[in-house]
Write a protein that holds these residues in place. Structure first.
Motif, PDB file in Angstrom:
ATOM      1  N   TYR A  69       3.702  -3.897  -3.393  1.00  0.00           N
ATOM      2  CA  TYR A  69       4.971  -3.166  -3.449  1.00  0.00           C
ATOM      3  C   TYR A  69       5.992  -3.905  -2.580  1.00  0.00           C
ATOM      4  CZ  TYR A  69       2.130   0.677  -5.274  1.00  0.00           C
ATOM      5  OH  TYR A  69       1.268   1.440  -6.022  1.00  0.00           O
ATOM      6  N   ALA A  71      10.010  -3.656  -0.542  1.00  0.00           N
ATOM      7  CA  ALA A  71      11.163  -2.902  -0.053  1.00  0.00           C
ATOM      8  C   ALA A  71      12.322  -3.881   0.101  1.00  0.00           C
ATOM      9  CB  ALA A  71      10.832  -2.243   1.281  1.00  0.00           C
ATOM     10  N   PHE A  74      15.763  -3.758   2.954  1.00  0.00           N
ATOM     11  CA  PHE A  74      15.366  -2.612   3.753  1.00  0.00           C
ATOM     12  C   PHE A  74      16.229  -2.524   5.013  1.00  0.00           C
ATOM     13  CE2 PHE A  74      12.619  -0.078   6.547  1.00  0.00           C
ATOM     14  CZ  PHE A  74      12.313   0.969   5.692  1.00  0.00           C
ATOM     15  N   TYR A  82       7.369  -6.788   2.129  1.00  0.00           N
ATOM     16  CA  TYR A  82       6.321  -6.356   1.203  1.00  0.00           C
ATOM     17  C   TYR A  82       5.435  -5.313   1.865  1.00  0.00           C
ATOM     18  CZ  TYR A  82       3.042  -9.595   3.585  1.00  0.00           C
ATOM     19  OH  TYR A  82       2.270 -10.258   4.504  1.00  0.00           O
ATOM     20  N   SER A 138       9.213   5.115   9.010  1.00  0.00           N
ATOM     21  CA  SER A 138       9.364   3.928   8.153  1.00  0.00           C
ATOM     22  C   SER A 138      10.415   2.964   8.685  1.00  0.00           C
ATOM     23  CB  SER A 138       9.721   4.352   6.721  1.00  0.00           C
ATOM     24  OG  SER A 138      10.943   5.080   6.718  1.00  0.00           O
ATOM     25  N   CYS A 157       8.483   0.130   7.196  1.00  0.00           N
ATOM     26  CA  CYS A 157       8.627   0.389   5.749  1.00  0.00           C
ATOM     27  C   CYS A 157       7.890   1.647   5.282  1.00  0.00           C
ATOM     28  CB  CYS A 157       8.160  -0.795   4.904  1.00  0.00           C
ATOM     29  SG  CYS A 157       9.201  -2.243   5.052  1.00  0.00           S
ATOM     30  N   LYS A 200       6.322   5.654  -1.634  1.00  0.00           N
ATOM     31  CA  LYS A 200       6.019   4.863  -2.833  1.00  0.00           C
ATOM     32  C   LYS A 200       7.149   4.954  -3.852  1.00  0.00           C
ATOM     33  CE  LYS A 200       2.673   4.501  -6.607  1.00  0.00           C
ATOM     34  NZ  LYS A 200       1.447   5.081  -7.212  1.00  0.00           N
ATOM     35  N   SER A 202      10.182   5.003  -3.350  1.00  0.00           N
ATOM     36  CA  SER A 202      11.336   4.172  -2.971  1.00  0.00           C
ATOM     37  C   SER A 202      11.044   2.676  -3.043  1.00  0.00           C
ATOM     38  CB  SER A 202      11.788   4.528  -1.549  1.00  0.00           C
ATOM     39  OG  SER A 202      10.784   4.183  -0.604  1.00  0.00           O
ATOM     40  N   LEU A 203       9.793   2.322  -3.311  1.00  0.00           N
ATOM     41  CA  LEU A 203       9.403   0.912  -3.356  1.00  0.00           C
ATOM     42  C   LEU A 203       9.426   0.378  -4.783  1.00  0.00           C
ATOM     43  CD1 LEU A 203       6.349   1.070  -0.910  1.00  0.00           C
ATOM     44  CD2 LEU A 203       8.701   0.391  -0.366  1.00  0.00           C
ATOM     45  N   TYR A 209      10.288  -6.178  -8.685  1.00  0.00           N
ATOM     46  CA  TYR A 209      10.801  -7.033  -7.609  1.00  0.00           C
ATOM     47  C   TYR A 209      11.159  -8.425  -8.136  1.00  0.00           C
ATOM     48  CZ  TYR A 209      10.284 -10.309  -3.683  1.00  0.00           C
ATOM     49  OH  TYR A 209      10.442 -11.340  -2.790  1.00  0.00           O
TER      50      TYR A 209
END
Length: 216
Positions: A69, A71, A74, A82, A138, A157, A200, A202-203, A209
């Motif tokens: 996953y 972010a 961020f 990651y 996070s 994250c 999850k 939001s990822l 990606y």
């Protein structure tokens, strides 16, 4: 003469009876053999796959054991990180290859875990119950990575318990430049299942990606 004919006739009739094959048992065995042959063929395909169907490169340890996953941006633009999630719930946190720090000349030259109110590298978690583990949000800072031109804050994250930081990076910051997704990981965090489900959403997944960063 008639008796000889009778004997010949009896012999011929008995010969004809013994020479006619009985195919009923053979016919019953054929489906069984066919099923056995099919099973052996499927097993052979499983053990020895067609080389034309194999990937050009074998999957990495990360691809085999974790779900990837990301972010992106961020907290700040270009701060791509990651989150590699293992089946047991552990999350490995690190810098994505598109993080802005890697674009600076010379790459990352130093890593400092002394951020916030404590030095993250001093955290020692013990036992099955993860005694001494600190619980972070996070957006909590994990460390600071430095280049020749700037410094960047790396964050958790995910909300959870900080189990480990990669303190090798203090003496070997170059691991981030050469292997950020493996030996250059930043930390390991264990989120609660409910907290993981929230973050999850939001990822981004790996394919999303790649499309976002034009890596396809």
């Amino acid at each position: 003469m008639s008796e000889l004919h009778n004997i010949i006739d009896q012999t011929n009739s008995s010969t004809q009876e013994t020479t006619v094959p009985d195919n009923s048992e053979h016919q019953q065995q054929e489906p069984v053999r066919e099923n056995e042959d099919d099973g052996e063929h499927e097993l052979h395909k499983l053990l020895l796959p067609d080389v034309h169907h194999l990937p050009f490169t074998p999957p990495s340890a990360v691809e085999s054991n974790f779900v990837s996953y990301f972010a992106p941006d961020f907290m700040k633009p270009g701060h791509d990180q990651y989150v590699y999630r293992h089946a047991n719930g552990l999350c490995v946190i690190g810098l994505a290859s598109t993080h802005v720090a890697f674009k600076d000349k010379g790459g990352i030259t130093a890593v400092d875990f002394n951020v916030g109110k404590s030095d993250r590298s001093g955290i020692k978690v013990t036992g099955k119950r993860k005694k001494n583990a600190q619980h972070f949000e996070s957006n909590t800072a994990l460390c600071k990575v430095c280049t020749s031109d700037a410094s960047y804050i790396v964050r958790c994250c995910v909300k959870g318990s900080l189990l480990e930081v990669n303190d090798r990076l203090v003496k070997q910051p170059e691991l981030l430049n050469s292997s950020a997704e493996r030996e250059g990981y930043i930390a390991i965090i264990m989120p609660k299942p409910a907290d993981w489900l929230k973050v999850k959403a939001s990822l981004l997944g790996l394919e999303e990606y790649k499309k976002l960063r034009s890596l396809c």
